[in-house]
Design a protein around this motif. Structure first.
Motif, short mmCIF file in Angstrom:
data_model
loop_
_atom_site.label_atom_id
_atom_site.label_comp_id
_atom_site.label_asym_id
_atom_site.label_seq_id
_atom_site.Cartn_x
_atom_site.Cartn_y
_atom_site.Cartn_z
N MET A 161 0.56 15.88 2.19
CA MET A 161 1.59 16.03 1.17
C MET A 161 2.55 17.01 0.79
O MET A 161 3.64 16.92 0.32
N LYS A 162 1.82 18.22 0.90
CA LYS A 162 2.94 19.35 0.74
C LYS A 162 3.73 19.50 1.73
O LYS A 162 4.86 20.03 1.63
N LYS A 163 3.55 19.00 2.90
CA LYS A 163 4.45 19.39 4.12
C LYS A 163 5.63 18.21 3.70
O LYS A 163 6.87 18.54 3.84
N ILE A 164 5.51 17.05 3.18
CA ILE A 164 6.21 16.15 3.04
C ILE A 164 7.42 16.46 1.85
O ILE A 164 8.50 16.61 1.70
N TRP A 165 6.67 17.17 0.88
CA TRP A 165 7.30 17.89 -0.32
C TRP A 165 8.15 18.93 0.20
O TRP A 165 9.49 19.14 -0.12
N ASP A 166 7.74 19.82 1.02
CA ASP A 166 8.55 21.03 1.46
C ASP A 166 9.63 20.27 2.48
O ASP A 166 10.76 20.93 2.09
N ASN A 167 9.58 19.52 3.16
CA ASN A 167 10.59 18.81 3.79
C ASN A 167 11.54 18.13 3.27
O ASN A 167 12.63 18.24 3.60
N TYR A 168 11.22 17.23 2.30
CA TYR A 168 12.28 16.36 1.58
C TYR A 168 12.23 16.63 0.13
O TYR A 168 12.76 15.46 -0.56
N SER A 169 11.83 17.86 -0.49
CA SER A 169 11.98 17.88 -1.87
C SER A 169 13.30 17.84 -2.46
O SER A 169 13.57 17.23 -3.69
N TYR A 170 14.53 18.21 -1.71
CA TYR A 170 15.80 17.99 -2.36
C TYR A 170 15.94 16.50 -2.30
O TYR A 170 16.62 15.92 -3.17
N ALA A 171 15.86 16.01 -1.31
CA ALA A 171 16.20 14.34 -1.04
C ALA A 171 15.26 13.57 -2.20
O ALA A 171 16.11 12.75 -2.83
N LEU A 172 14.03 14.03 -2.46
CA LEU A 172 13.27 13.26 -3.59
C LEU A 172 13.95 13.65 -5.18
O LEU A 172 13.85 12.68 -5.73
#
Length: 104
Positions: free
Chosen positions: A1-12
């Protein structure tokens, strides 16, 4: 989950802000109960309606007519008897006798 957040935080974050903005804008634009509808009578013009409701709206007559044209899809100030127009006069500012007289 942290990896997804790190990669896509701006988009989210952008997606969340867009959704919130869309909901707020839609709620603001769909607030039709804040305005009244008048039915055009024989011989009435947009300028006459602007004068009639001058004390209930906070627009100049030119701004009022432009707003009514834009919001009601009117071209060249042409209105006809029986046309129903939404006007920028909030319900709480209008006395019942004014509404009844305007909707004949």
């Amino acid at each position: 989950m942290k990896k997804i957040w790190d990669n896509y935080s701006y988009a989210l974050i952008l997606l969340a802000v867009s959704v919130i903005f869309s909901l707020v804008a839609k709620a603001h634009l769909n607030n039709e109960e804040a305005y009244i509808t008048v039915t055009i009578e024989e011989g009435q013009s947009l300028w006459e309606i602007a004068e009639t409701y001058a004390s209930e709206h906070h627009l100049s007559k030119n701004e009022f007519v432009s707003w009514v044209e834009k919001e009601n899809g009117i071209v060249g100030e042409r209105v006809f008897p029986g046309d129903e127009l939404v006007i920028p006069v909030r319900d709480e500012y209008v006395e019942p006798t004014q509404i009844a007289g305007a909707e004949r």
